[in-house]
Design a protein around this motif. Structure first.
Motif, short mmCIF file in Angstrom:
data_model
loop_
_atom_site.label_atom_id
_atom_site.label_comp_id
_atom_site.label_asym_id
_atom_site.label_seq_id
_atom_site.Cartn_x
_atom_site.Cartn_y
_atom_site.Cartn_z
N MET A 25 0.84 -1.20 0.00
CA MET A 25 0.00 0.00 0.00
C MET A 25 0.88 1.25 0.00
O MET A 25 1.82 1.36 0.78
N THR A 26 0.57 2.18 -0.89
CA THR A 26 1.36 3.40 -1.02
C THR A 26 0.45 4.59 -0.80
O THR A 26 -0.57 4.73 -1.47
N GLY A 27 0.82 5.45 0.15
CA GLY A 27 0.06 6.65 0.41
C GLY A 27 0.69 7.85 -0.25
O GLY A 27 1.88 7.84 -0.62
N THR A 28 -0.09 8.91 -0.39
CA THR A 28 0.40 10.12 -1.05
C THR A 28 1.57 10.74 -0.29
O THR A 28 2.59 11.11 -0.89
N PHE A 29 1.43 10.86 1.02
CA PHE A 29 2.47 11.54 1.81
C PHE A 29 3.77 10.75 1.87
O PHE A 29 4.84 11.30 1.57
N PRO A 30 3.74 9.45 2.23
CA PRO A 30 5.02 8.72 2.25
C PRO A 30 5.66 8.62 0.88
O PRO A 30 6.89 8.66 0.76
N ARG A 31 4.85 8.49 -0.17
CA ARG A 31 5.44 8.47 -1.51
C ARG A 31 6.12 9.80 -1.81
O ARG A 31 7.20 9.85 -2.40
N GLY A 32 5.48 10.90 -1.39
CA GLY A 32 6.08 12.21 -1.61
C GLY A 32 7.40 12.37 -0.88
O GLY A 32 8.36 12.94 -1.41
N LEU A 33 7.46 11.86 0.36
CA LEU A 33 8.72 11.92 1.11
C LEU A 33 9.81 11.11 0.41
O LEU A 33 10.96 11.55 0.30
N ALA A 34 9.43 9.92 -0.07
CA ALA A 34 10.41 9.08 -0.77
C ALA A 34 10.88 9.75 -2.06
O ALA A 34 12.08 9.74 -2.39
N GLY A 58 9.56 18.79 0.77
CA GLY A 58 8.30 19.50 0.61
C GLY A 58 7.81 19.50 -0.82
O GLY A 58 6.62 19.25 -1.09
N VAL A 59 8.71 19.76 -1.77
CA VAL A 59 8.31 19.74 -3.18
C VAL A 59 7.93 18.33 -3.60
O VAL A 59 7.00 18.13 -4.40
N GLY A 60 8.62 17.33 -3.05
CA GLY A 60 8.26 15.95 -3.36
C GLY A 60 6.85 15.61 -2.91
O GLY A 60 6.07 14.98 -3.64
N VAL A 61 6.49 16.03 -1.70
CA VAL A 61 5.13 15.79 -1.19
C VAL A 61 4.11 16.56 -2.04
O VAL A 61 3.03 16.04 -2.35
N LEU A 62 4.46 17.79 -2.42
CA LEU A 62 3.55 18.57 -3.27
C LEU A 62 3.32 17.88 -4.61
O LEU A 62 2.17 17.76 -5.08
N ALA A 63 4.39 17.40 -5.23
CA ALA A 63 4.26 16.72 -6.52
C ALA A 63 3.43 15.44 -6.38
O ALA A 63 2.60 15.12 -7.25
N SER A 64 3.62 14.72 -5.29
CA SER A 64 2.84 13.51 -5.06
C SER A 64 1.37 13.83 -4.86
O SER A 64 0.49 13.13 -5.38
N TYR A 66 16.88 16.64 -9.94
CA TYR A 66 15.91 16.47 -8.85
C TYR A 66 14.53 16.11 -9.43
O TYR A 66 13.88 15.16 -8.98
N GLY A 67 14.08 16.89 -10.41
CA GLY A 67 12.77 16.65 -11.00
C GLY A 67 12.66 15.28 -11.64
O GLY A 67 11.63 14.61 -11.53
N MET A 68 13.72 14.84 -12.30
CA MET A 68 13.71 13.52 -12.95
C MET A 68 13.59 12.41 -11.91
O MET A 68 12.84 11.44 -12.10
N ALA A 69 14.31 12.54 -10.81
CA ALA A 69 14.25 11.51 -9.77
C ALA A 69 12.88 11.48 -9.11
O ALA A 69 12.32 10.41 -8.85
N VAL A 70 12.33 12.65 -8.83
CA VAL A 70 10.99 12.71 -8.22
C VAL A 70 9.96 12.07 -9.14
O VAL A 70 9.13 11.26 -8.71
N GLN A 71 10.01 12.43 -10.41
CA GLN A 71 9.03 11.90 -11.36
C GLN A 71 9.15 10.38 -11.48
O GLN A 71 8.14 9.67 -11.60
N ALA A 72 10.38 9.88 -11.44
CA ALA A 72 10.58 8.43 -11.54
C ALA A 72 9.93 7.70 -10.37
O ALA A 72 9.28 6.66 -10.55
N VAL A 73 10.07 8.25 -9.17
CA VAL A 73 9.45 7.61 -8.00
C VAL A 73 7.94 7.69 -8.08
O VAL A 73 7.23 6.71 -7.78
N PRO A 115 2.54 4.12 -7.84
CA PRO A 115 1.20 4.74 -7.82
C PRO A 115 0.50 4.47 -6.49
O PRO A 115 0.66 3.40 -5.90
N THR A 116 -0.25 5.44 -6.03
CA THR A 116 -0.99 5.26 -4.78
C THR A 116 -2.20 4.37 -5.01
O THR A 116 -2.61 4.10 -6.15
#
Length: 322
Positions: A1-10, A78-84, A140-147, A152-153
């Motif tokens: 199970m994947t949540g929006t917030f933990p995925r954003g942190l990752a 923070g930007v990772g969580v926002l993108a997620s 940074y953006g490429m790594a965030v997008q890859a995760v 997917p949540t």
């Protein structure tokens, strides 16, 4: 199970790691020293708040370095969580576009405070300065997008999105035009016209009441003589973000990907903001200011109605035999 917030942190952690790797590679290849901007931000914030970094000599320098690094990590997470969150909300850009946009947001989150605090003026930077700033943030953006795409949540798995059709995109543009006049219409239009209930595309009675109050407050504030220009300060960014939110909400209502509607809504809000300001300048001396504002109110409400009234999802009728 994947949540929006933990995925954003990752995703943010992966992005921050990629940014640091590219930055340190640049330092190794060019032999340049580490940037002192993070420490300068710490000093500027301490001065603004009437405080100082405690300690003397090496102790104080260590704390400045640590606080600057922590601020950078907070930015990345923070930007990772926002993108997620944006992706979970239904705005799912193609990988290259998402990477560039996420990198741009991260760059802005770093550079705007630097400029606002008077530490550096990006307008005076050289091409090499910009490259040293932009390339790591693109990584940074490429790594965030890859995760984000790799994890997917649960909500995203349950609600796959189809491409937005022309009708949704057109209504996003209309709502964006309305939002350029009255920023709260970006969220107020879809909420006030949504069927009552919970879940995507619906709104509770409390949400409708709070939204109506916020919309009324903006309409009243616009009539004040000392109301600031919508093109100054946070006025324009607020309207652009409102247009994007409105487009995304309309797409959610239609079960469509919100990437294109959000983009169109943001662009329409920006254009409408400029046009609305021009209208108010033109009206000076030709009619009372209140009259010009009321005309704009009517136009904005009409555009929002055209955008939000069609396509409302309604609960299916169920015939229950007696």
């Amino acid at each position: 199970m994947t949540g929006t917030f933990p995925r954003g942190l990752a995703a943010g952690a992966a992005g921050a790691t990629a940014l640091n790797v590219v930055t340190y590679l640049d330092m190794a290849l060019r032999g340049r020293p580490a940037s002192t901007v993070p420490e300068q931000v710490v000093d500027a914030l301490a001065e603004r708040t009437g405080r100082s970094v405690p300690g003397l000599g090496a102790v104080r320098e260590s704390r400045r370095t640590a606080l600057g690094a922590l601020a950078g990590l907070a930015n990345g997470l923070g930007v990772g969580v926002l993108a997620s969150t944006v992706r979970s909300f239904g705005v799912r850009f193609p990988a290259p576009v998402g990477a560039v946009l996420t990198g741009a947001v991260s760059t802005a989150a770093t550079d705007l405070p630097v400029a606002a605090l008077g530490i550096s003026d990006p307008r005076t930077w050289t091409a090499a300065d910009w490259a040293a700033d932009v390339v790591p943030h693109l990584a940074y953006g490429m790594a965030v997008q890859a995760v984000l795409e790799a994890a997917p949540t649960d909500r995203e798995r349950r609600t796959p999105r189809q491409p937005a059709d022309a009708g949704v995109v057109l209504r996003a543009a209309l709502l964006g035009l309305a939002t350029g006049s009255r920023s709260s219409l970006g969220f107020a239009g879809p909420i006030l016209t949504a069927p009552r209930g919970t879940g995507p595309g619906r709104a509770t009675r409390g949400a409708k009441l709070a939204t109506g109050a916020a919309l009324s407050a903006e309409f009243l504030a616009d009539k004040r003589r000392d109301a600031p220009s919508r093109l100054r300060g946070a006025g324009l960014p607020t309207r652009v973000l409102g247009g994007a939110e409105g487009g995304a909400r309309l797409a959610t209502r239609a079960g469509a990907n919100g990437a294109l509607p959000a983009t169109v809504g943001a662009a329409a809000a920006a254009a409408s903001s400029v046009a609305g300001a021009a209208w108010r300048r033109w009206a000076v001396g030709r009619m009372p200011a209140a009259t010009a504002a009321l005309i704009e109110d009517g136009a904005a409400l009409a555009l929002a109605a055209l955008a939000c009234l069609p396509g409302r999802s309604r609960p299916a009728l169920v015939v229950v035999p007696r």
